[in-house]
Design an enzyme around this catalytic site. Structure first.
Site, PDB file in Angstrom:
ATOM      1  N   LYS A   1      -0.369  30.381   0.505  1.00  0.00           N
ATOM      2  CA  LYS A   1      -0.309  29.491  -0.645  1.00  0.00           C
ATOM      3  C   LYS A   1       0.442  28.219  -0.270  1.00  0.00           C
ATOM      4  O   LYS A   1       1.646  28.237  -0.070  1.00  0.00           O
ATOM      5  CB  LYS A   1       0.360  30.174  -1.836  1.00  0.00           C
ATOM      6  CG  LYS A   1       0.086  29.417  -3.124  1.00  0.00           C
ATOM      7  CD  LYS A   1       0.116  30.299  -4.344  1.00  0.00           C
ATOM      8  CE  LYS A   1      -0.454  29.594  -5.555  1.00  0.00           C
ATOM      9  NZ  LYS A   1      -0.413  30.446  -6.744  1.00  0.00           N
TER      10      LYS A   1
ATOM     11  N   GLU B   1     -11.092  54.006   0.234  1.00  0.00           N
ATOM     12  CA  GLU B   1     -11.034  54.266  -1.211  1.00  0.00           C
ATOM     13  C   GLU B   1     -12.397  54.133  -1.885  1.00  0.00           C
ATOM     14  O   GLU B   1     -12.556  54.508  -3.048  1.00  0.00           O
ATOM     15  CB  GLU B   1     -10.062  53.280  -1.882  1.00  0.00           C
ATOM     16  CG  GLU B   1      -8.597  53.522  -1.578  1.00  0.00           C
ATOM     17  CD  GLU B   1      -8.135  52.789  -0.315  1.00  0.00           C
ATOM     18  OE1 GLU B   1      -8.992  52.491   0.548  1.00  0.00           O
ATOM     19  OE2 GLU B   1      -6.930  52.529  -0.199  1.00  0.00           O
TER      20      GLU B   1
ATOM     21  N   TRP C   1      -4.542  27.992  -2.573  1.00  0.00           N
ATOM     22  CA  TRP C   1      -4.766  29.076  -1.617  1.00  0.00           C
ATOM     23  C   TRP C   1      -5.511  28.564  -0.376  1.00  0.00           C
ATOM     24  O   TRP C   1      -6.454  27.794  -0.481  1.00  0.00           O
ATOM     25  CB  TRP C   1      -5.624  30.187  -2.235  1.00  0.00           C
ATOM     26  CG  TRP C   1      -4.971  30.910  -3.378  1.00  0.00           C
ATOM     27  CD1 TRP C   1      -5.383  30.884  -4.668  1.00  0.00           C
ATOM     28  CD2 TRP C   1      -3.837  31.761  -3.327  1.00  0.00           C
ATOM     29  NE1 TRP C   1      -4.557  31.659  -5.448  1.00  0.00           N
ATOM     30  CE2 TRP C   1      -3.593  32.218  -4.641  1.00  0.00           C
ATOM     31  CE3 TRP C   1      -2.979  32.184  -2.314  1.00  0.00           C
ATOM     32  CZ2 TRP C   1      -2.549  33.080  -4.965  1.00  0.00           C
ATOM     33  CZ3 TRP C   1      -1.937  33.044  -2.631  1.00  0.00           C
ATOM     34  CH2 TRP C   1      -1.714  33.475  -3.940  1.00  0.00           C
TER      35      TRP C   1
ATOM     36  N   THR D   1      -5.614  56.713   4.177  1.00  0.00           N
ATOM     37  CA  THR D   1      -5.738  55.322   4.596  1.00  0.00           C
ATOM     38  C   THR D   1      -4.470  54.959   5.337  1.00  0.00           C
ATOM     39  O   THR D   1      -3.375  55.255   4.886  1.00  0.00           O
ATOM     40  CB  THR D   1      -5.859  54.367   3.394  1.00  0.00           C
ATOM     41  OG1 THR D   1      -4.678  54.474   2.604  1.00  0.00           O
ATOM     42  CG2 THR D   1      -7.066  54.683   2.562  1.00  0.00           C
TER      43      THR D   1
END
Lengths: 546, 546
Positions: free
Chosen positions: A437, A326, A442, A183
């Site tokens: 944030k 993954e 958020w 990756t």
């Protein structure tokens, strides 16, 4: 008490022998620089048998890594089977990696031999001397005229000289490594994901299921997604298992070439990243794409408007699949379900813009990044998506660099933040590391980007956090305007105002030439954050958080 | 080198929790003697959680066998999950077994508790005293008025009093036994096949694949094949995994009731033995069956003419699936493939009359019963079909009685003799033990029967071997004439003459009232052989082998 079923391992040799025996008449077409080649699966299987003994002749060790530096081709598919069926590990190298990453990866995986498409020699040859573990480079001549370095072997000569392996391939333990793929993380060195025969085979079986790709013997499949990109989403192995015909695009990945192949070979299923389908959109009217039954789209979030454009022009929307290296990679699929039938076409488009429902045997949970608490699937609560399942990584090769990406109880932290509804339809709102944030709440940068990209004059947009004394972080919108169009920051804010909460409105809008991309085509916000490090909002922020 | 994928077992708890979380709004309808009941999967899952603790309360040991003596119902489906998800072993008892076999099986499996549909109490209650391992019988009230024996518990009362299990079911080892089913062999005692979680789960996944049943969330599935018959061909677990709606026929298995359910619930996929579809044929015109997309037929060879009748009346032919209790059971499926498209409708009907291609992960070989040599797949050479794969038995429970049915290298001898073509399409010609060896050459009794049954006046026919001094064995045809018709031996031979090799012509034709059947509805040639033991051909055989 144990069951009394046969102890037959789930391994790729079964996939090979099944294709060889039952689907010998099916074909693999490969587009090359100098025309097209076609071979039957019967011929292909014979070549895989020769390639198996070539790997012995080259002295590749029993579980040695076999590197490939190749486009999507029938010959790449030979390596896909010959390496794992003889116990070796297929290592697909991303041809778009930066040179130092490529050298790092080959060295880290200890590739013993690397197979290189001739057209790609100019990319890898200058690095060959630094690849100390590689004993041999083998050139696959794809019709390009690149000079072949001294000492590099010729694939076809090796095959012609080889005896075909005569028996049945056997891999005793289904947990044996079959393939690996690194990756290209946005931080640190690339990390190696090692697939097992078991994971490859189960993942392939999922591509055959009705609510996933539904690959069947009747399909003609064109994988646009590279074979070095998470096993081309499982399409090559899936097609061999189902007996589908394959059309491989080779080195010419232009939208024009892809569209022409889709039409000419009456392709029924194809898959690729949004960029491909964006590029092909202007020319779909020039081709007969009526045989297509599914256009899989993944790699990054599928723009709703793009999918709708395909629905209205080609007749089918894009089907979103979501996952990562993954996760082998298929984790969710956004196939609409029966309860969506009652919705309007417009509402269904919203559903299709979601990442979709986990496929069988993928377990998923949403975990609050702050509290660590598991969130409900109520379509509102957001959390980091964590995944578990038999084709999901448990650690990286040599345990490096990624311990933090796995939880104590063995789940993968995907790094994506999203919601899920009660039917299991996941909707991504951000990457954990890209979340902004602001005043303790958020802000989803991806959600904000999607809203900005809905503006008809916007080509691309990325939103990053900039420091704020009062709110800790505030959003900055980096916008790419479509060619020939003009746009002001005020127009962007005005467009967003009715669409998002007031405190989500960016504090500033910067116009850029393009959004920087990683080697697999994803937005590189890391690059943007570096570029805009220490950014100061000019003048007082007009849109303060509530 | 090992792969680095998560060690997540393939177990039925995943199937349960997936259905509970994502498919809670889907339904299970059950036809009862007094009407229909319907519950959502959400309600069903809550009941499974209660049933899980009921099994604890009843004192069933950690891996105890849980017997079921039930029709196809939603409550039977509760037992299908509650037993294996808590580590117990579901033991489905064939309600049509002979009493002594039933007692033998319950004792052999050491069933600790048996759940009985109220309508079936009269069958099992007289035997209860002989079932020494059974601590408790639990009655599931299906609306019948059978008297409930003293001391038998009530299913609904137990559930109402139980706390639901609150967590996630966990079965650590995928090789743990999940279910068992006894084969009613034609010789000796029944033999127990023990399915593992792994085999059940992989087999379920196959039912979702495009070229098998292609079960999807959009399907409405009615399993006519009993849930005590090799897990109802994997349909119950497959539907839960896919999220399909289920319609359970309950105790009323008349063709009229089935046809009505199919129409009323817009069933898309159904499956059952030929007898069911034969019985339903006269009434298909009275029902709207236009939602059906697949009628799976198996259990015994599918008569070509029956399948054709469905094609011309209902609009879809029967899709043959082949397997046995030892193969979970799906081993082959006769879904036509792309290379069959060029054939005539008549030729395709021949293809559909074949048993079909092995599904993924089933390996098959044809072995000559005399020489033991593996035969080519050339559509001509016949051999015993041997099978291997992760959902195929390796031995019987307690190793009894069946050693001869497994080869030294671990393959299952299916006892069926057949050919295979180069596309993997298998065609059965006989059972090994029913083959007739005449003058050193095999005569396929099933092939001969099929030819006789093609006669318009013949209802059924079975062919067995009778001793011959000259040829060792010769065929005897036992023929059932259709009601109201008459037929002579000469007419049968005349009909066969242009259809089979001269030396295949039966030496004699006997007319019988019906072909004796085993408890699962298969021809019992053993019974016929006993009946015609020492048969003497009257007069000189007019049709001697060449």
């Amino acid at each position: 008490m144990l069951g009394l079923m046969q102890d037959r391992p789930l391994t790729l040799p079964h996939v090979f022998h099944r294709a060889e025996q039952y689907f010998a008449r099916k074909t693999v077409v490969t587009a090359q620089t100098d025309g097209e080649t076609s071979m039957t699966i019967g011929e292909w299987a014979g070549r895989v048998r020769r390639l198996a003994t070539v790997l012995d002749t080259l002295g590749v060790s029993a579980d040695g890594r076999v590197g490939t530096f190749c486009w999507n081709t029938g010959r790449h598919l030979e390596l896909y089977l010959a390496a794992p069926c003889t116990g070796r590990v297929l290592h697909t190298l991303n041809i778009r990696l930066f040179p130092e990453q490529l050298v790092y990866i080959v060295d880290h995986a200890e590739d013993e031999v690397v197979f290189v498409d001739r057209s790609l020699i100019p990319v890898i040859a200058p690095l060959a001397d630094k690849m100390g573990t590689v004993r041999r480079f083998v050139v696959i001549d794809d019709g390009a005229d690149a000079a072949i370095p001294e000492g590099w072997l010729d694939y076809e000569e090796l095959l012609a000289a080889a005896e075909p392996f005569g028996g049945t391939f056997v891999v005793e333990d289904e947990n044996t490594a079959a393939a690996m793929c690194y990756t290209s993380g946005t931080t640190g060195n690339p990390k190696g994901v090692v697939y097992s025969h078991r994971s490859a085979v189960l993942h392939s079986l999922i591509t055959l299921t009705a609510d996933a790709f539904a690959l069947s013997e009747r399909d003609v499949v064109l994988p646009v997604v590279p074979m070095f990109h998470a096993n081309s989403w499982g399409l090559p192995y899936g097609c061999l298992l189902a007996g589908s015909d394959l059309v491989m695009p080779g080195p010419n990945m232009t939208p024009q070439a892809i569209a022409s192949l889709l039409a000419r070979h009456r392709v029924t299923v194809t898959g690729g990243v949004p960029t491909i389908w964006m590029g092909m959109l202007p020319m779909v009217g020039d081709h007969d794409l009526s045989h297509l039954r599914m256009i899989v789209c993944g790699g990054s979030a599928v723009p709703r408007s793009l999918s709708e454009s395909y629905r209205t022009t080609v007749g089918i929307p894009l089907t979103q699949a979501w996952g990562m290296t993954e996760t082998s990679p298929i984790a969710t699929m956004s196939t609409p379900r029966s309860h969506h039938d009652a919705l309007t076409e417009d509402e269904r488009a919203d559903i299709r813009a979601r990442q979709g429902q986990p496929v069988p045997f993928v377990d998923m949970r949403l975990v609050d990044p702050d509290s660590g608490e598991v969130q409900p699937w109520d379509d509102a609560a957001t959390g980091e998506i964590q995944a578990a399942g038999p084709w999901i990584a448990k650690e990286y090769y040599r345990g490096e660099g990624g311990g933090a990406q796995y939880t104590e109880d063995g789940w993968l932290r995907t790094g994506d933040v999203g919601t899920g509804d009660r039917y299991g339809f996941v909707r991504l709102v951000d990457r954990t590391k890209d979340l902004i944030k602001s005043g303790g709440e958020w802000i989803g940068s991806v959600e904000l980007e999607n809203e900005i990209m809905a503006h008809p004059k916007v080509a691309e947009a990325a939103v990053i956090a900039i420091p704020s004394e009062k709110w800790v972080e505030r959003p900055l919108a980096c916008v790419v305007v479509k060619p020939g169009e003009t746009l002001t920051p005020e127009e962007v804010i005005e467009f967003l105002t009715p669409r998002v909460a007031k405190w989500w409105l960016p504090d500033a809008v910067e116009f850029i030439d393009e959004v920087p991309k990683t080697s697999v085509g994803k937005f590189s916000k890391k690059t943007l954050r570096e570029k805009f490090g220490g950014y100061q909002v000019a003048g007082p922020a007009s849109h303060e958080p509530a």
